[in-house]
Design a protein around this motif. Structure first.
Motif, mmCIF file in Angstrom:
data_model
loop_
_atom_site.group_PDB
_atom_site.id
_atom_site.type_symbol
_atom_site.label_atom_id
_atom_site.label_comp_id
_atom_site.label_asym_id
_atom_site.label_seq_id
_atom_site.Cartn_x
_atom_site.Cartn_y
_atom_site.Cartn_z
ATOM 1 N N ARG A 7 0.866 -1.172 0.000
ATOM 2 C CA ARG A 7 0.000 0.000 0.000
ATOM 3 C C ARG A 7 0.902 1.221 0.000
ATOM 4 N NH1 ARG A 7 -4.424 -0.035 -2.271
ATOM 5 N NH2 ARG A 7 -6.237 0.049 -0.942
ATOM 6 N N GLY A 8 1.086 1.867 -1.170
ATOM 7 C CA GLY A 8 1.992 2.997 -1.263
ATOM 8 C C GLY A 8 3.413 2.566 -0.967
ATOM 9 N N HIS A 9 4.042 3.225 0.020
ATOM 10 C CA HIS A 9 5.417 2.894 0.392
ATOM 11 C C HIS A 9 5.469 1.886 1.528
ATOM 12 C CE1 HIS A 9 6.928 5.952 -2.288
ATOM 13 N NE2 HIS A 9 6.168 6.877 -1.709
ATOM 14 N N GLU A 10 4.329 1.342 1.918
ATOM 15 C CA GLU A 10 4.294 0.372 3.005
ATOM 16 C C GLU A 10 4.030 -1.023 2.469
ATOM 17 O OE1 GLU A 10 2.647 1.933 7.050
ATOM 18 O OE2 GLU A 10 1.262 2.619 5.494
ATOM 19 N N ALA A 11 4.512 -2.007 3.211
ATOM 20 C CA ALA A 11 4.242 -3.407 2.891
ATOM 21 C C ALA A 11 3.774 -4.102 4.160
ATOM 22 C CB ALA A 11 5.492 -4.092 2.346
ATOM 23 N N PHE A 12 2.819 -5.014 3.998
ATOM 24 C CA PHE A 12 2.238 -5.740 5.118
ATOM 25 C C PHE A 12 2.312 -7.239 4.816
ATOM 26 C CE2 PHE A 12 0.052 -1.685 4.596
ATOM 27 C CZ PHE A 12 0.215 -1.111 5.855
ATOM 28 N N ALA A 13 2.538 -8.023 5.840
ATOM 29 C CA ALA A 13 2.601 -9.478 5.692
ATOM 30 C C ALA A 13 1.577 -10.112 6.623
ATOM 31 C CB ALA A 13 3.997 -9.998 6.020
ATOM 32 N N ILE A 14 0.634 -10.838 6.020
ATOM 33 C CA ILE A 14 -0.430 -11.453 6.810
ATOM 34 C C ILE A 14 -0.613 -12.904 6.371
ATOM 35 C CG2 ILE A 14 -1.638 -9.264 7.121
ATOM 36 C CD1 ILE A 14 -3.674 -10.244 4.997
ATOM 37 N N GLY A 15 -1.424 -13.649 7.150
ATOM 38 C CA GLY A 15 -1.775 -15.008 6.783
ATOM 39 C C GLY A 15 -2.568 -15.046 5.490
ATOM 40 N N THR A 16 -2.543 -16.182 4.826
ATOM 41 C CA THR A 16 -3.139 -16.286 3.495
ATOM 42 C C THR A 16 -4.583 -16.730 3.506
ATOM 43 O OG1 THR A 16 -2.388 -18.584 3.257
ATOM 44 C CG2 THR A 16 -0.885 -16.843 2.502
ATOM 45 N N ILE A 17 -5.087 -17.192 4.645
ATOM 46 C CA ILE A 17 -6.395 -17.840 4.705
ATOM 47 C C ILE A 17 -7.319 -17.101 5.654
ATOM 48 C CG2 ILE A 17 -7.611 -19.969 5.314
ATOM 49 C CD1 ILE A 17 -5.964 -20.152 2.762
ATOM 50 N N CYS A 18 -8.567 -16.861 5.216
ATOM 51 C CA CYS A 18 -9.572 -16.266 6.095
ATOM 52 C C CYS A 18 -9.863 -17.206 7.254
ATOM 53 C CB CYS A 18 -10.853 -15.995 5.296
ATOM 54 S SG CYS A 18 -12.219 -15.343 6.299
ATOM 55 N N THR A 19 -9.983 -16.649 8.440
ATOM 56 C CA THR A 19 -10.197 -17.465 9.633
ATOM 57 C C THR A 19 -11.641 -17.908 9.803
ATOM 58 O OG1 THR A 19 -10.478 -15.452 10.955
ATOM 59 C CG2 THR A 19 -8.268 -16.402 10.850
#
Length: 537
Positions: A42-54
């Motif tokens: 998102r713009g100059h930011e990066a986010f790392a999250i799980g791949t699967i909806c809980t």
């Protein structure tokens, strides 16, 4: 828990990836530290999250980014990219989050020295900081009582604790089982594709750990709004500073000869579904009275168990008022292709041990009968308490009733729809959960409008349909695509205005439609008055 290395695919984010390799608003599947990871820019930011909806395990990479959130493609749960928090139902648990480090001078600061300049590295997992306890104040309730243990009641109780409410919290449920995943009762569990362990939303330990005083088989008989207490059938009493009514709906019961026989069932609670499953195991022929969504899902689930199924319905076209004649004709063919026999434009007049008798005298053999002719809001307590009633419990945009400090959410509540200006009542699981969450925040004084776009889904055999919006009446249904190809959109309009859309095989388009309706709602206040809320990006 680390995944099997053979199941991991894509780049290893722990070794770094160029941020420029991901377009702004883009997502990249990969892995880090032995687990699948979704990297989002998102713009100059990066986010790392799980791949699967809980919620039900949908792939979030197929979802929609909205601001710093991601929405699930299947059932429209929403998660924060920054914290992983499940911001709105039907997901209740967060997704995992990893710390992301951006490195400009990789050669000087990190190894390997050949990592790309402007790289991002996925580091360790992190737990988001818990909100501080809600500060006590003159308007902060010392005790909250929730009447009802369904979607709205459970979601409200959880949200109160997630918002760090530290007061006494009591949930009074009239049924004997823990709050359960009700959509599962007519779908996976009834069909035999989901185990009974999938039914409870939470364990008993969860309520104890979160200091939610959950009382089962608790039948409230009186609400004393002057004395601010509720009284139970066993004579006990619970005082409250704030009260949430979430009593839901109850099945419409047919007054037919034989409707009280032991092989005749309704489906609303977990015990109801368990009883139908138990009877289905020893039955061969079932009759479903009512061609509602529940009736059709029950028919599909019983066919999955190998029973002969016949459906009796008053309508001549399935779901015509809700979905239109084209979808109705498709649903009929879908069921007939799976062996279901329909008796439409017909009513049942009697039930006996061996058959259901129709108005014309025809007898349909049945050793199992399920009645699903609709539900009605359970408003007797609200009426006794003197709350304003209009085919449900009347609430304002904050879900507060006509009596201050008393809120209502879920199937019983009728609230102002900001798109049409009309008061609406919607009997959908996701709507009830989201209303419960909003009511909880408003109990804490947030003054948050309940603006969520209604959403529901139905699953019948291998067919799934998602519906976004609310069209109590419509004069045009436009289909784009093909039902036979399982890939289409149906738009429902009244006077040229889009009110709702149904989607088959177009999950991402469904999310975009939801967002478009939200943005439309933001431009209209109740009865068309201007509203001032910040639009989503």
């Amino acid at each position: 828990m680390a995944a099997d290395p053979k199941e991991l695919s894509g780049p290893n984010f722990a070794e770094g990836v160029e941020l420029s390799a991901i377009p702004d608003g883009g997502m990249l599947l990969g892995h880090a530290l032995g687990e699948p990871v979704l990297l989002v820019r998102r713009g100059h930011e990066a986010f790392a999250i799980g791949t699967i909806c809980t919620h039900y395990g949908a792939p979030l990479a197929d979802g929609l980014l909205v601001g710093d959130t991601i929405r699930c493609p299947w059932h429209h749960a929403c998660f924060s990219l920054r914290t992983g928090e499940a911001l709105r139902a039907p997901a209740l648990d967060p997704v995992a989050c990893w710390r992301v480090e951006q490195v400009r001078d990789v050669a000087r600061q990190f190894t390997p020295t050949d990592a790309p300049v402007g790289a991002v590295f996925v580091r360790e997992k992190f737990e988001p900081a818990l909100p501080p306890p809600a500060a006590p104040g003159p308007d902060m309730p010392n005790s909250v009582v929730i009447v009802g243990g369904g979607a709205a009641g459970n979601a409200a109780a959880e949200m109160l604790r997630r918002e760090a409410y530290g007061g006494q919290l009591t949930m009074l449920s009239a049924v004997g089982a823990l709050p359960c995943d009700r959509p599962n009762l007519s779908k996976g569990f009834l069909a035999g594709t989901a185990s009974d362990t999938s039914n409870p939303l939470r364990s008993a330990d969860f309520y104890e750990q979160h200091k939610i005083d959950l009382k089962l088989n608790a039948h409230v008989v009186v609400i004393d709004t002057a004395g601010r207490n509720v009284q139970l059938a066993d004579g006990s009493r619970h005082d409250y500073d704030a009260l949430l009514l979430a009593t839901g709906a109850e099945p419409v019961r047919l007054n037919l000869p034989g409707s009280d026989l032991p092989h005749v069932h309704y489906l609303r609670t977990q015990a109801d579904s368990e009883a139908i499953v138990a009877k289905a195991l020893t039955s061969h022929r079932a009759v479903v009275i009512g061609a509602s969504f529940i009736g059709l899902e029950v028919a599909a689930s019983l066919r999955a168990r190998g029973l002969d199924v016949q459906v009796v319905g008053r309508e001549t076209v399935l779901m015509e008022k809700v979905l239109g004649p084209e979808v109705g004709a498709f649903l009929r063919k879908l069921h007939e292709d799976h062996g279901v026999i329909f008796h439409l434009g017909m009513t049942a007049t009697a039930i006996d041990d061996q058959a259901v008798t129709l108005k014309g005298g025809e007898r349909l053999p049945a050793d199992l009968v399920v009645i699903g002719v609709g539900v009605k809001p359970a408003i007797s307590l609200a009426e006794q308490a003197g709350l304003a009633i209009d085919r449900g419990v009347t609430v304002d945009e904050y879900l507060e009733t006509s009596i201050p400090g008393v809120f209502a959410a879920g199937d019983i509540a009728r609230w102002p729809d900001r798109l049409t200006g009309e008061a609406i009542r919607v009997e959908h699981w996701v709507v009830a959960e989201r209303a419960g969450q909003t009511a909880a925040r408003n109990i804490l004084g947030r003054r948050e409008r309940f603006n969520d776009v209604p959403f529901f889904w139905t699953e019948q055999y291998d067919f799934s349909l998602a519906y976004v919006g609310h069209a109590e009446r419509w004069d045009e249904a436009e289909m784009v695509g093909s039902l036979e190809a399982r890939e289409c959109t149906v738009t429902y309009r009244q006077g040229g205005q889009d009110l709702a859309k149904a989607f088959v095989g177009r999950d991402l388009e469904g999310l975009r439609a939801e967002l478009a309706f939200e943005q439309t709602k933001r431009s209209l206040g109740p009865a068309g008055a201007p509203a001032s809320t910040q639009p989503s990006r």
